[in-house]
Design a protein around this motif. Sequence first.
Motif, PDB file in Angstrom:
ATOM      1  N   ASP A   1       0.825  -1.207   0.000  1.00 19.54           N
ATOM      2  CA  ASP A   1       0.000   0.000   0.000  1.00 19.54           C
ATOM      3  C   ASP A   1       0.861   1.261   0.000  1.00 19.54           C
ATOM      4  O   ASP A   1       2.012   1.248   0.457  1.00 19.54           O
ATOM      5  N   LEU A   2       0.261   2.340  -0.462  1.00 15.12           N
ATOM      6  CA  LEU A   2       0.871   3.645  -0.271  1.00 15.12           C
ATOM      7  C   LEU A   2       0.794   4.011   1.206  1.00 15.12           C
ATOM      8  O   LEU A   2      -0.161   3.636   1.896  1.00 15.12           O
ATOM      9  N   PRO A   3       1.780   4.738   1.717  1.00 19.00           N
ATOM     10  CA  PRO A   3       1.682   5.169   3.115  1.00 19.00           C
ATOM     11  C   PRO A   3       0.518   6.134   3.300  1.00 19.00           C
ATOM     12  O   PRO A   3       0.280   7.013   2.461  1.00 19.00           O
ATOM     13  N   ARG A   4      -0.206   5.961   4.373  1.00 16.09           N
ATOM     14  CA  ARG A   4      -1.342   6.858   4.623  1.00 16.09           C
ATOM     15  C   ARG A   4      -0.868   8.274   4.887  1.00 16.09           C
ATOM     16  O   ARG A   4      -1.534   9.243   4.524  1.00 16.09           O
TER      17      ARG A   4
ATOM     18  N   ALA B   1      11.671  17.727  -8.607  1.00 19.69           N
ATOM     19  CA  ALA B   1      11.607  17.311 -10.012  1.00 19.69           C
ATOM     20  C   ALA B   1      10.530  16.253 -10.213  1.00 19.69           C
ATOM     21  O   ALA B   1       9.752  16.309 -11.182  1.00 19.69           O
ATOM     22  N   VAL B   2      10.465  15.296  -9.292  1.00 15.70           N
ATOM     23  CA  VAL B   2       9.477  14.221  -9.414  1.00 15.70           C
ATOM     24  C   VAL B   2       8.068  14.765  -9.218  1.00 15.70           C
ATOM     25  O   VAL B   2       7.129  14.387  -9.940  1.00 15.70           O
ATOM     26  N   GLU B   3       7.893  15.650  -8.253  1.00 15.11           N
ATOM     27  CA  GLU B   3       6.558  16.197  -8.025  1.00 15.11           C
ATOM     28  C   GLU B   3       6.097  17.062  -9.192  1.00 15.11           C
ATOM     29  O   GLU B   3       4.909  17.120  -9.505  1.00 15.11           O
ATOM     30  N   ALA B   4       7.045  17.720  -9.864  1.00 16.38           N
ATOM     31  CA  ALA B   4       6.687  18.593 -10.984  1.00 16.38           C
ATOM     32  C   ALA B   4       6.462  17.811 -12.272  1.00 16.38           C
ATOM     33  O   ALA B   4       5.502  18.068 -13.010  1.00 16.38           O
TER      34      ALA B   4
ATOM     35  N   ASN C   1      11.709   0.580 -16.423  1.00 19.52           N
ATOM     36  CA  ASN C   1      10.256   0.485 -16.285  1.00 19.52           C
ATOM     37  C   ASN C   1       9.848   0.316 -14.827  1.00 19.52           C
ATOM     38  O   ASN C   1       8.857   0.908 -14.371  1.00 19.52           O
ATOM     39  N   MET C   2      10.589  -0.517 -14.089  1.00 20.37           N
ATOM     40  CA  MET C   2      10.277  -0.702 -12.679  1.00 20.37           C
ATOM     41  C   MET C   2      10.350   0.633 -11.937  1.00 20.37           C
ATOM     42  O   MET C   2       9.482   0.961 -11.119  1.00 20.37           O
ATOM     43  N   LEU C   3      11.381   1.404 -12.234  1.00 16.60           N
ATOM     44  CA  LEU C   3      11.541   2.702 -11.584  1.00 16.60           C
ATOM     45  C   LEU C   3      10.378   3.629 -11.903  1.00 16.60           C
ATOM     46  O   LEU C   3       9.737   4.176 -11.004  1.00 16.60           O
ATOM     47  N   VAL C   4      10.089   3.831 -13.200  1.00 13.30           N
ATOM     48  CA  VAL C   4       9.099   4.847 -13.573  1.00 13.30           C
ATOM     49  C   VAL C   4       7.687   4.433 -13.185  1.00 13.30           C
ATOM     50  O   VAL C   4       6.806   5.286 -13.050  1.00 13.30           O
ATOM     51  N   ARG C   5       7.453   3.141 -12.983  1.00 11.95           N
ATOM     52  CA  ARG C   5       6.124   2.678 -12.577  1.00 11.95           C
ATOM     53  C   ARG C   5       5.936   2.660 -11.065  1.00 11.95           C
ATOM     54  O   ARG C   5       4.853   2.311 -10.573  1.00 11.95           O
ATOM     55  N   THR C   6       6.968   3.010 -10.337  1.00 12.42           N
ATOM     56  CA  THR C   6       6.815   3.162  -8.889  1.00 12.42           C
ATOM     57  C   THR C   6       5.858   4.316  -8.617  1.00 12.42           C
ATOM     58  O   THR C   6       5.993   5.392  -9.209  1.00 12.42           O
ATOM     59  N   PRO C   7       4.878   4.142  -7.747  1.00 15.96           N
ATOM     60  CA  PRO C   7       3.972   5.250  -7.442  1.00 15.96           C
ATOM     61  C   PRO C   7       4.740   6.488  -6.966  1.00 15.96           C
ATOM     62  O   PRO C   7       5.652   6.388  -6.135  1.00 15.96           O
ATOM     63  N   ARG C   8       4.367   7.618  -7.516  1.00 14.92           N
ATOM     64  CA  ARG C   8       5.088   8.853  -7.194  1.00 14.92           C
ATOM     65  C   ARG C   8       5.093   9.120  -5.693  1.00 14.92           C
ATOM     66  O   ARG C   8       6.132   9.492  -5.126  1.00 14.92           O
ATOM     67  N   ALA C   9       3.950   8.901  -5.037  1.00 17.00           N
ATOM     68  CA  ALA C   9       3.873   9.187  -3.601  1.00 17.00           C
ATOM     69  C   ALA C   9       4.798   8.277  -2.799  1.00 17.00           C
ATOM     70  O   ALA C   9       5.401   8.710  -1.809  1.00 17.00           O
ATOM     71  N   GLY C  10       4.914   7.008  -3.210  1.00 23.10           N
ATOM     72  CA  GLY C  10       5.814   6.095  -2.509  1.00 23.10           C
ATOM     73  C   GLY C  10       7.266   6.469  -2.702  1.00 23.10           C
ATOM     74  O   GLY C  10       8.071   6.413  -1.758  1.00 23.10           O
ATOM     75  N   TYR C  11       7.618   6.854  -3.928  1.00 30.22           N
ATOM     76  CA  TYR C  11       8.991   7.250  -4.218  1.00 30.22           C
ATOM     77  C   TYR C  11       9.361   8.512  -3.433  1.00 30.22           C
ATOM     78  O   TYR C  11      10.420   8.575  -2.804  1.00 30.22           O
ATOM     79  N   VAL C  12       8.483   9.492  -3.445  1.00 29.69           N
ATOM     80  CA  VAL C  12       8.771  10.753  -2.759  1.00 29.69           C
ATOM     81  C   VAL C  12       8.876  10.534  -1.254  1.00 29.69           C
ATOM     82  O   VAL C  12       9.753  11.111  -0.589  1.00 29.69           O
TER      83      VAL C  12
END
Length: 264
Positions: A63-66, A139-142, A172-183
């Motif tokens: 899951d994404l962190p709440r 950069a990722v958020e933008a 592909n694994m990297l770019v498909r990581t959910p943005r919120a999880g990566y950030v």
Amino acid sequence: MTMQVLARPWGAMHIRVDGPSDGPTVVFANSLGTDLHLWDAVLPRLQGVRVVRFDKPGHGLSDLPRDPASVSIAALADDAAALIEAVCSGPVVFVGLSIGGMIGQQLAASRPDLVRGLVVANSAVQMGTADSWNTRIAAVEADGIESIADAVMERWFAPAFRATPELSIWRNMLVRTPRAGYVAACHALAAADLTARAGAIAVPTAVIAGQLDGAAPPDIVAATAALIDGATYTVMPGVGHIPPVEAPAAFADILNAFLAEVRP
């Protein structure tokens, strides 16, 4: 093989268990922007071990962190401790790469009862600076993870590997990581300094660097090894930040030798 879910305060953590139930247990922790498949090419080369893997919040099938602000190295180590207590009998060998290596350092220092051996791969007590992580977060958020993907591949992999078709799988694994999880994980890295923790690690420890690692250069990995009493230090030639992908046989050889030393 069994796929399971471990309930955590932030949601469901995806875990996977492979290998003989009576073998010594090795827990693997992945790097930023990857999931538990990071270790796929290494596992068949390990000898008689039970393997436990997990996906961090907002990575893989977890899951994404709440509350993304709640993600820290200490909190991720608490997740790892809960996993060990839930599915492992007795202390484990913990193998962590990059942010996974920081999770391992935190865990070994704070819960030595759960760890009988530690492998810190392509990691350090501090990786990057708060400013560098905040620049990446912006950069990722933008513009999304795609905007940084090519630069990350250059840090992750040696030129020879980047010239192969296999690179696309990991990009592909990297770019498909959910943005919120990566950030969220980037924020954890921005705040992390485990210098004081490293001196408290009292379990057998192997530290591994990649000669061409652009994310955790060998000098900072060596400096971390020097802080851990009795730690061994190995530089893998010709590889970058993800040696389990670039050189799985050589990485497995190092693991097998360490496992033989710390086997109960």
